[in-house]
Motif scaffolding. Sequence first.
Motif, PDB file in Angstrom:
ATOM      1  N   VAL A  36       0.850  -1.184   0.000  1.00 54.55           N
ATOM      2  CA  VAL A  36       0.000   0.000   0.000  1.00 54.55           C
ATOM      3  C   VAL A  36       0.886   1.234   0.000  1.00 54.55           C
ATOM      4  N   GLY A  37       0.596   2.159  -0.897  1.00 54.21           N
ATOM      5  CA  GLY A  37       1.334   3.418  -0.961  1.00 54.21           C
ATOM      6  C   GLY A  37       1.819   3.713  -2.363  1.00 54.21           C
ATOM      7  N   ARG A  38       1.876   4.981  -2.665  1.00 52.70           N
ATOM      8  CA  ARG A  38       2.337   5.459  -3.980  1.00 52.70           C
ATOM      9  C   ARG A  38       3.234   6.669  -3.781  1.00 52.70           C
ATOM     10  N   ARG A  39       3.901   7.044  -4.850  1.00 50.94           N
ATOM     11  CA  ARG A  39       4.741   8.244  -4.858  1.00 50.94           C
ATOM     12  C   ARG A  39       5.774   8.231  -3.727  1.00 50.94           C
ATOM     13  N   MET A  40       6.615   7.245  -3.767  1.00 46.20           N
ATOM     14  CA  MET A  40       7.666   7.113  -2.770  1.00 46.20           C
ATOM     15  C   MET A  40       8.809   8.084  -3.082  1.00 46.20           C
ATOM     16  N   PRO A  41       9.585   8.438  -2.075  1.00 53.23           N
ATOM     17  CA  PRO A  41      10.746   9.299  -2.317  1.00 53.23           C
ATOM     18  C   PRO A  41      11.741   8.611  -3.263  1.00 53.23           C
ATOM     19  N   PRO A  42      12.513   9.389  -4.004  1.00 57.05           N
ATOM     20  CA  PRO A  42      13.463   8.802  -4.965  1.00 57.05           C
ATOM     21  C   PRO A  42      14.433   7.797  -4.334  1.00 57.05           C
ATOM     22  N   TRP A  43      14.862   8.011  -3.092  1.00 57.95           N
ATOM     23  CA  TRP A  43      15.808   7.085  -2.465  1.00 57.95           C
ATOM     24  C   TRP A  43      15.185   5.704  -2.266  1.00 57.95           C
ATOM     25  N   VAL A  44      13.877   5.658  -2.049  1.00 54.66           N
ATOM     26  CA  VAL A  44      13.193   4.368  -1.881  1.00 54.66           C
ATOM     27  C   VAL A  44      13.213   3.615  -3.205  1.00 54.66           C
ATOM     28  N   GLN A  45      12.828   4.300  -4.265  1.00 54.52           N
ATOM     29  CA  GLN A  45      12.811   3.677  -5.584  1.00 54.52           C
ATOM     30  C   GLN A  45      14.209   3.206  -5.978  1.00 54.52           C
ATOM     31  N   ALA A  46      15.210   4.033  -5.751  1.00 54.38           N
ATOM     32  CA  ALA A  46      16.589   3.683  -6.117  1.00 54.38           C
ATOM     33  C   ALA A  46      17.082   2.485  -5.314  1.00 54.38           C
ATOM     34  N   GLY A  47      16.833   2.485  -4.026  1.00 54.39           N
ATOM     35  CA  GLY A  47      17.275   1.370  -3.185  1.00 54.39           C
ATOM     36  C   GLY A  47      16.581   0.070  -3.563  1.00 54.39           C
ATOM     37  N   PHE A  48      15.278   0.126  -3.755  1.00 53.78           N
ATOM     38  CA  PHE A  48      14.514  -1.058  -4.136  1.00 53.78           C
ATOM     39  C   PHE A  48      15.008  -1.606  -5.477  1.00 53.78           C
ATOM     40  N   GLU A  49      15.123  -0.738  -6.465  1.00 55.71           N
ATOM     41  CA  GLU A  49      15.530  -1.167  -7.806  1.00 55.71           C
ATOM     42  C   GLU A  49      16.949  -1.725  -7.827  1.00 55.71           C
ATOM     43  N   ASP A  50      17.832  -1.221  -6.977  1.00 53.50           N
ATOM     44  CA  ASP A  50      19.195  -1.732  -6.918  1.00 53.50           C
ATOM     45  C   ASP A  50      19.198  -3.231  -6.608  1.00 53.50           C
ATOM     46  N   TYR A  51      18.425  -3.640  -5.615  1.00 52.15           N
ATOM     47  CA  TYR A  51      18.394  -5.062  -5.248  1.00 52.15           C
ATOM     48  C   TYR A  51      17.589  -5.894  -6.244  1.00 52.15           C
ATOM     49  N   SER A  90      10.815  -7.380  12.161  1.00 51.64           N
ATOM     50  CA  SER A  90      11.496  -6.946  13.372  1.00 51.64           C
ATOM     51  C   SER A  90      10.453  -6.556  14.401  1.00 51.64           C
ATOM     52  N   PRO A  91      10.823  -6.568  15.683  1.00 52.69           N
ATOM     53  CA  PRO A  91       9.895  -5.994  16.662  1.00 52.69           C
ATOM     54  C   PRO A  91       9.844  -4.457  16.568  1.00 52.69           C
ATOM     55  N   LEU A  92      10.775  -3.873  15.839  1.00 55.77           N
ATOM     56  CA  LEU A  92      10.759  -2.435  15.605  1.00 55.77           C
ATOM     57  C   LEU A  92       9.684  -2.095  14.572  1.00 55.77           C
ATOM     58  N   THR A  93       9.215  -0.876  14.587  1.00 50.34           N
ATOM     59  CA  THR A  93       8.277  -0.399  13.574  1.00 50.34           C
ATOM     60  C   THR A  93       9.066   0.392  12.537  1.00 50.34           C
ATOM     61  N   PHE A  94       8.918   0.013  11.263  1.00 50.81           N
ATOM     62  CA  PHE A  94       9.603   0.698  10.176  1.00 50.81           C
ATOM     63  C   PHE A  94       8.607   1.521   9.368  1.00 50.81           C
ATOM     64  N   PRO A  95       9.039   2.642   8.799  1.00 51.57           N
ATOM     65  CA  PRO A  95       8.164   3.368   7.882  1.00 51.57           C
ATOM     66  C   PRO A  95       7.946   2.523   6.621  1.00 51.57           C
ATOM     67  N   HIS A  96       6.744   2.603   6.082  1.00 52.90           N
ATOM     68  CA  HIS A  96       6.400   1.758   4.933  1.00 52.90           C
ATOM     69  C   HIS A  96       7.362   1.891   3.754  1.00 52.90           C
ATOM     70  N   PRO A  97       7.833   3.092   3.424  1.00 53.02           N
ATOM     71  CA  PRO A  97       8.790   3.164   2.311  1.00 53.02           C
ATOM     72  C   PRO A  97      10.056   2.345   2.576  1.00 53.02           C
ATOM     73  N   LEU A  98      10.540   2.383   3.797  1.00 51.48           N
ATOM     74  CA  LEU A  98      11.753   1.650   4.140  1.00 51.48           C
ATOM     75  C   LEU A  98      11.542   0.136   4.067  1.00 51.48           C
ATOM     76  N   VAL A  99      10.342  -0.331   4.365  1.00 52.98           N
ATOM     77  CA  VAL A  99      10.040  -1.764   4.315  1.00 52.98           C
ATOM     78  C   VAL A  99      10.315  -2.316   2.912  1.00 52.98           C
ATOM     79  N   ARG A 100       9.996  -1.555   1.885  1.00 55.21           N
ATOM     80  CA  ARG A 100      10.245  -2.016   0.511  1.00 55.21           C
ATOM     81  C   ARG A 100      11.732  -2.289   0.283  1.00 55.21           C
ATOM     82  N   VAL A 101      12.563  -1.381   0.748  1.00 52.79           N
ATOM     83  CA  VAL A 101      14.000  -1.531   0.555  1.00 52.79           C
ATOM     84  C   VAL A 101      14.528  -2.693   1.399  1.00 52.79           C
ATOM     85  N   ILE A 102      14.083  -2.786   2.642  1.00 49.82           N
ATOM     86  CA  ILE A 102      14.521  -3.880   3.512  1.00 49.82           C
ATOM     87  C   ILE A 102      14.130  -5.220   2.915  1.00 49.82           C
ATOM     88  N   LEU A 103      12.897  -5.354   2.451  1.00 51.57           N
ATOM     89  CA  LEU A 103      12.461  -6.627   1.857  1.00 51.57           C
ATOM     90  C   LEU A 103      13.304  -6.997   0.643  1.00 51.57           C
TER      91      LEU A 103
END
Length: 155
Positions: free
Chosen positions: A8-23, A123-136
């Motif tokens: 869920v979510g659209r229009r992510m910051p450029p760093w999210v898109q770049a990090g996700f696409e790198d992997y 994680s037991p930590l809460t991550f912002p949704h944009p960051l979850v994409r990169v972590i996954l």
Amino acid sequence: MRIHLLSVGRRMPPWVQAGFEDYVRRLPPECALRLVEIEPGQRGRGSAERARREEGERLLKAVPKRAAVIALDERGETWSTAQLAGELRGWLAGGRDLALLVGGADGLDGDCLAQAERRWSLSPLTFPHPLVRVILAEQIYRAWSLVNGHPYHRA
């Protein structure tokens, strides 16, 4: 096998898109990762439940036929890198596509949790949704590298 990240979510910051696409670029075709962005529900006063239900309906409609469904949920199982590699090995051997469901600001709807074969907590930590994409994306690549003896993962 393809892994469909339904988030869920659209229009992510450029760093999210770049990090996700790198992997994503690093993964081979037999373990392709595809992002499907789901429109968030309308939020206003007292509308969190309605928004979560709308998002849940959209998420479930986007699940490919016969895909194994894994819900990302704070109350799910936590896996070490080695355990995730073992899960990935099993998913690859099974040949079924995989759908990873990531909810919106208020989490996943109960119908999504009910349809999931498993629940996974990053994680037991809460991550912002944009960051979850990169972590996954990074963790899937790390697990793939471990399964295939690639030097990216150093235990």
